[in-house]
Design a protein around this motif. Structure first.
Motif, PDB file in Angstrom:
ATOM      1  N   UNK A 212       0.833  -1.204   0.000  1.00 53.51           N
ATOM      2  CA  UNK A 212       0.000   0.000   0.000  1.00 53.51           C
ATOM      3  C   UNK A 212       0.871   1.260   0.000  1.00 53.51           C
ATOM      4  N   UNK A 213       1.899   1.263   0.830  1.00 52.52           N
ATOM      5  CA  UNK A 213       2.811   2.403   0.867  1.00 52.52           C
ATOM      6  C   UNK A 213       3.518   2.586  -0.480  1.00 52.52           C
ATOM      7  N   UNK A 214       3.933   1.482  -1.063  1.00 48.82           N
ATOM      8  CA  UNK A 214       4.606   1.535  -2.369  1.00 48.82           C
ATOM      9  C   UNK A 214       3.684   2.140  -3.423  1.00 48.82           C
ATOM     10  N   UNK A 215       2.418   1.706  -3.429  1.00 47.69           N
ATOM     11  CA  UNK A 215       1.446   2.204  -4.403  1.00 47.69           C
ATOM     12  C   UNK A 215       1.156   3.680  -4.160  1.00 47.69           C
ATOM     13  N   UNK A 216       1.174   4.070  -2.880  1.00 44.66           N
ATOM     14  CA  UNK A 216       0.931   5.483  -2.579  1.00 44.66           C
ATOM     15  C   UNK A 216       2.067   6.357  -3.108  1.00 44.66           C
ATOM     16  N   UNK A 217       3.301   5.849  -2.941  1.00 48.39           N
ATOM     17  CA  UNK A 217       4.460   6.603  -3.410  1.00 48.39           C
ATOM     18  C   UNK A 217       4.412   6.793  -4.922  1.00 48.39           C
ATOM     19  N   UNK A 218       4.055   5.733  -5.622  1.00 46.93           N
ATOM     20  CA  UNK A 218       4.050   5.792  -7.082  1.00 46.93           C
ATOM     21  C   UNK A 218       2.663   6.099  -7.653  1.00 46.93           C
ATOM     22  N   UNK A 219       1.764   6.460  -6.748  1.00 46.43           N
ATOM     23  CA  UNK A 219       0.427   6.900  -7.167  1.00 46.43           C
ATOM     24  C   UNK A 219      -0.275   5.876  -8.053  1.00 46.43           C
TER      25      UNK A 219
END
Length: 246
Positions: A23-30
């Protein structure tokens, strides 16, 4: 089983942690967050399953324990009904014997002689012994003792099936058992003078009745048998004979 549940719990937490990282990874890369959220949800469900299982098993054990207690309570009630039934029968049989001894002894004291089984006696030892033999031949002496033995057996069953719901009743029943035994012993085995015997029987009977009254007040409101039993037992002419005859 506990090991398996622990493995499932940690596996669920691992999946949930992976979902959080994703989830954090997806948030970083939008990126779209649907996939990591689903993974987190799956991880929570897996981790929660052992907790739910333990809760279910605890509730099941609790229900089974309540069912066992209810079953024991029913058996206790049955034994208690028999206990009270045999107490009453032992009491009636004992009172009958005491009245017979009282009549023979009283007549001898008043007239100087008494007829027992068509034989005249002028001393109390012989007269009382003769009355005892007559009562024994009729089975009356055995009745009081036999019913009291049944009472002892009923009390033992009550002890076996006792729970926290009826501990106090068991305490009062033990007192009734003791006082009834004393009453039976004193009334059916006359000793001493006529006055000593009547005094002893009266006192034993009073202690016996008081013990029964305590059990009466502890007895459950939803009386499982004749609701007039206690009234009959404590107020009938036979039961209060001590205060009348002695």
């Amino acid at each position: 089983m506990n090991l398996i549940l622990a493995i499932v719990l940690y596996a669920g937490l691992a999946v949930f942690a992976f979902g959080i990282i994703l989830l954090l990874f997806f948030l970083i890369f939008k990126k779209r967050l649907k996939a990591p959220l689903i993974i987190c949800l799956i991880g929570l469900i897996i981790a929660a399953s052992p907790v739910g299982y333990n809760f279910y098993m605890a509730q099941k054990e609790h229900r089974e324990e309540l069912a066992k207690i209810e079953k024991k309570d029913k058996k206790f009630d049955k034994a208690e009904r028999q206990f009270i039934k045999h107490i009453k029968k032992s009491t009636v049989a004992t009172e009958f014997i005491a009245q017979k001894y009282n009549k023979v002894w009283g007549e001898l004291t008043e007239n100087g002689t008494v007829n027992v089984a068509n034989v005249d006696y002028n001393d109390h030892d012989s007269a009382v012994a003769a009355e005892g033999r007559r009562l024994l031949a009729q089975g009356k002496l055995d009745d009081a003792d036999d019913y009291y033995v049944s009472v002892q057996g009923d009390y033992q069953k009550m002890k076996d099936y006792a729970t926290d719901n009826n501990r106090q009743e068991l305490v009062y029943a033990k007192d009734v058992l003791s006082k009834t035994g004393s009453f039976v012993s004193v009334a059916t085995r006359p000793n001493g003078t006529f006055q000593e015997y009547t005094d002893d029987v009266y006192k034993a009977n009073q202690r016996h009745v008081r013990a029964i009254q305590k059990l009466k007040f502890s007895y459950r409101v939803d009386c499982k048998f004749n609701p007039n039993f206690w009234t009959n037992l404590s107020a009938s002419p036979d039961t209060v004979f001590a205060s009348r005859v002695f």
